[in-house]
Structures are given as structure tokens and as C-alpha cells.
Design a protein around this motif. Structure first.
Motif: not given
Length: 198
Positions: A80-93
Motif C-alpha cells: 500500500d505504498g509503504r515505506p513511502g515517506i517513512f523510508s529512512a526510518r522504516y525499521a525505527g527512529e
């Protein structure tokens, strides 16, 4: 030589932009080369465009100079478009390329080859003092491999197979990657702007 600030502290990204701007006789200066007093800008936008503009406009306000910021990421259709805008921190902060790759591969474990379509997206925002922010968007279509391959590049490059290729982005040479990358496709749209300004 003219100068543009590149709003990134990512060495890989900074080098790509330097290489891209060099033929235009533009010195691209990354945040790594500036004094440490530029704060990290929180990416609170809901789209690549909003995040890129946030970074570029904030630093332009601080320095009073042209700033180019990009927001880019990996968009996977079956997630569904993930990781998208969260690509850099997809697995955590903490930004961890390996952990991000492992999370994506885990989520795609039971997804068939033909349904592993994906694209890298890059949105560039160019902020110039007292002018409207300019946007350019580039994509690079491909699919997600079953396991990482290759030593080049950064981020999700080891698991991304560009359309028309049988090897991952990380197996391509830097110049091969630069010719087809989402960032290159966004920068192509900047050429008229570059010629006009510089």
C-alpha cells in the motif's frame, strides 16, 4: 562558481548531487560542509512534496540563500505504498539501512515475484529567497528482489531491481545508477531552471 545549498547530511546523496551539478559549474554544498548550527528539520509533512518544501524553505529562511531539498523514498505497491515517506526510518527512529531492508523483505516474504513491483520516488524542492518554491518529481520503476545483492549505492539499492535490468541498483556502477535514478529523473526537469538561473 555559483552555489546552491543541498539540504542533506547524507554523504551518498550529497555526492550524487555534487556530481549532477558539476557540469553546470554549480558548487553544491551539503549541510555536512556548513557549521553545525543548522538544526535538523523535522519532517512533519504527509507527502514527499510537503517534506521537501519544509526542509528547503526553513533553511532558506535561516541562510537567505537558494536551497535544494529532496524527499525521496521507496513505494511498494503490495505494501500500500509503504515505506513511502517513512523510508529512512522504516525499521525505527535510528536510520539503519540494513534493518529497513530486512523489514521490507520480511513483509514481502509470501509475495510472488510479479506482485513485488515498486518505485523509487524523488521530489526536489528549490527554495529561493522571496520566490515561490519550485518542485520537480522523478521516479524509477522496478521491483523488489528476494535478497540483497551488490556493494554500491545506499538505502534500499541492494534489493531494488530497476525495470529492464536483471541486477539490483547496488550492483550497478555509480554512473549507471545516476543515468536511471529517480533523483536523475527529477534533476532532468531542473535543467531549464538551471540554464535560466545560472
Amino acid at each position: 562558481m555559483k552555489q546552491v545549498i543541498i539540504a542533506t547530511k547524507n554523504e551518498g546523496k550529497a555526492k550524487e548531487f555534487k556530481d549532477f551539478f558539476e557540469p553546470y559549474n554549480i558548487n553544491a554544498v551539503s549541510l555536512l560542509e556548513l557549521p553545525d548550527n543548522i538544526p535538523d528539520i523535522e519532517e512533519t509533512g504527509g507527502t514527499f512534496e510537503e517534506n521537501a518544501a519544509l526542509k528547503a524553505e526553513t533553511i532558506t529562511d535561516l541562510l537567505g540563500t537558494p536551497v535544494l531539498a529532496d524527499d525521496s523514498g521507496l513505494v511498494i505497491d503490495s505494501l500500500d505504498g509503504r515505506p513511502g515517506i517513512f523510508s529512512a526510518r522504516y525499521a525505527g527512529e535510528t536510520k539503519d539501512d540494513q534493518a529497513n531492508i530486512q523489514k521490507v523483505l520480511y513483509e514481502l516474504e509470501n509475495v510472488t515475484t510479479e506482485k513485488r513491483t515498486a518505485r523509487f520516488v524523488c521530489v526536489l524542492a528549490i527554495s529561493i529567497p522571496n520566490k515561490e518554491t519550485i518542485f520537480c518529481k522523478g521516479t524509477c520503476d522496478g521491483s523488489i528482489a528476494s535478497f540483497p545483492e551488490g556493494e554500491h549505492g545506499f538505502g534500499y539499492d541492494p534489493i531494488f531491481v530497476p525495470k529492464g535490468y536483471s541486477k539490483t541498483m547496488a550492483e550497478l556502477t555509480p554512473s549507471e545508477k545516476n543515468n536511471i535514478s529517480h533523483r536523475k529523473n527529477a534533476i532532468i526537469q531542473l535543467e531549464d531552471w538551471l540554464k535560466g538561473i545560472y
